[in-house]
Motif scaffolding. Sequence first.
Motif: not given
Length: 124
Positions: A37, A41-44
Amino acid sequence: MTVNFNIHAAEWEFKEELPFDIVTINDQIQDFELPLYDENDIVTETILMKNCRVIELIGDEDTFLVVIETALIKEQEVFDVEDNDRVFNFALHPDRPLWREGEDIGVFYSWENLPDTLKEIKLG
């Protein structure tokens, strides 16, 4: 259902009773895609961790994952206590160093088999 985890390694023990009621348990041997993340909190990206015991505990509103590389497991026992309690006991091989960053997130994986990209990353 109440679920307890007891994981024993050479130098430490992880004991946890989940703080929410479990409705469903999915327990499978599979490859696990570890999400990474960013600060929002965004999945990279995801990193594939091979041959894991993935235990997903699902409650009404919460979920909890425990991921253990199967090569680490020396002994295992799962049993029910009464009708509403389940206990997972794992003893890990003492001669296999663990990936320290993973312990805090419920991922128990050996350093020797860890994907190279994760060896460079510090989580948290």
